[in-house]
Design an enzyme around this catalytic site. Structure first.
Site, mmCIF file in Angstrom:
data_model
loop_
_atom_site.group_PDB
_atom_site.id
_atom_site.type_symbol
_atom_site.label_atom_id
_atom_site.label_comp_id
_atom_site.label_asym_id
_atom_site.label_seq_id
_atom_site.Cartn_x
_atom_site.Cartn_y
_atom_site.Cartn_z
ATOM 1 N N HIS A 60 2.076 -17.129 34.696
ATOM 2 C CA HIS A 60 2.317 -17.282 36.132
ATOM 3 C C HIS A 60 2.163 -15.960 36.875
ATOM 4 C CE1 HIS A 60 3.424 -21.376 35.332
ATOM 5 N NE2 HIS A 60 4.254 -20.957 34.400
ATOM 6 N N SER B 256 6.638 -25.434 34.293
ATOM 7 C CA SER B 256 5.413 -24.853 33.733
ATOM 8 C C SER B 256 4.710 -25.874 32.839
ATOM 9 C CB SER B 256 5.744 -23.565 32.981
ATOM 10 O OG SER B 256 4.572 -22.861 32.620
#
Length: 337
Positions: free
Chosen positions: A222, A111
């Site tokens: 996400h 991420s």
């Protein structure tokens, strides 16, 4: 970094030391790895200069975030991302100094950690990367205020398919807003969504035997709930220069290694906001991509990625964490002395 002095060899005559007989892969954790006081071991080292420099670029007191910010402040998306990225740059600077000539063959970041991986590979210059991280964090914090959210880790047998089925059923029957956000391994996933829906899914998974751990974040990362952050990040990415990579970087969105065409990252960085992190697939790609003998270092606070890598990869691939000066020194003595 600093320009060569008159005592240093010129580029024409300088000799690079021979590459070690193994390839080094660098892993960078993302938001959720942060913790209060995580910069304390580095405050009195030469590498703290990185904090000073990045503070000047962002106009934020990043040293205070690394030393004095409490858990509640570090849960905020904008502060957590800047603090985590800054510490990773401190650690990368220390690792480069300790290794003498650190030339990774592959990088991967989870991420937010993907921005550190792109910096370590040369695709982004650190000054541009920290500006992007600041914009990303601010955009995601704004999206979080529109729809507050959270994330939870689920651990258990066949948990990937179980979590996917639970989330799909809840979305279909309850209009729940919850999704699988990170596929970290065969027995570990992260679900993300509204607080109410993540709590409901986690409780049902726990009744089925899964272990549940909350992540100290304040948003549904996400997932489609991050879509409002996309325009601001896209604008920031669009004005940032990207450079040829010195090594492959494995992307979260497709779990593939990317070496050429750095401009492709512009699209992937925006897509990453709303797509799951395919970390288990990234580890498989990493093992297949790096030539020769591979050694891995987690460059960031904690050891979560190192632990995941040990479970996912063959035993002959050494994995270390480099979160403190002592750990970096020990690693240098073991691998580069």
């Amino acid at each position: 970094m600093s320009a060569p002095t008159s005592q240093e060899s010129s580029p024409r005559t300088a000799r690079r030391p021979p590459a070690p007989p193994f390839g080094v892969g660098l892993l960078f954790p993302g938001q959720g790895a942060q913790r209060p006081g995580m910069g304390e071991p580095w405050r009195d080292t030469p590498h703290w200069e990185v904090v000073t420099r990045l503070s000047e670029i962002t106009g934020r007191d990043l040293g205070r975030l690394l030393l004095d910010a409490g858990a509640e402040e570090l849960t905020r998306t904008d502060t957590a991302q800047l603090a985590t990225f800054t510490l990773e740059m401190v650690l990368l600077d220390a690792l480069r100094s300790a290794a003498g000539d650190l030339r990774p063959v592959v990088c991967a970041g989870h991420s937010l950690g993907e921005y550190a991986a792109l910096t370590a590979s040369g695709v982004l210059h650190v000054e541009d990367a920290v500006r992007l991280v600041a914009e990303r964090g601010a955009a995601m914090e704004a999206a979080t205020r529109l729809t507050p959210g959270t994330m939870a880790v689920l651990i258990g047998e066949d948990i990937v398919s179980r979590a996917r089925r639970l989330a799909a059923r809840m979305r279909a029957t309850r209009r729940a807003r919850v999704w699988v956000a990170n596929i970290n391994g065969a027995e570990q996933v992260v679900v993300s969504g509204t607080v109410e829906d993540v709590t409901a899914l986690a409780e049902e998974a726990a009744r089925g035997g899964a272990r549940v751990f909350r992540i100290p974040v304040g948003g549904a990362f996400h997932t489609p709930l991050m879509a409002p952050a996309a325009p601001r990040l896209a604008e920031a990415v669009g004005r940032t220069p990207f450079h040829p990579a010195n090594c492959s970087v494995i992307a979260n969105v497709d779990a593939r290694a990317h070496l050429h065409h750095p401009e492709r990252w512009r699209t992937m960085m925006v897509r990453q906001l709303v797509m799951p992190v395919r970390w288990a697939g990234s580890m498989s790609t990493l093992a297949a991509t790096a030539p020769g003998r591979l050694r891995l270092v987690e460059v960031g606070p904690g050891s979560t990625l190192a632990n995941l890598a040990r479970r996912a990869l063959p035993e002959e691939i050494p994995v270390r964490s480099a979160a403190t000066p002592a750990a970096v020194e020990a690693l240098a003595a073991e691998w580069w002395s």
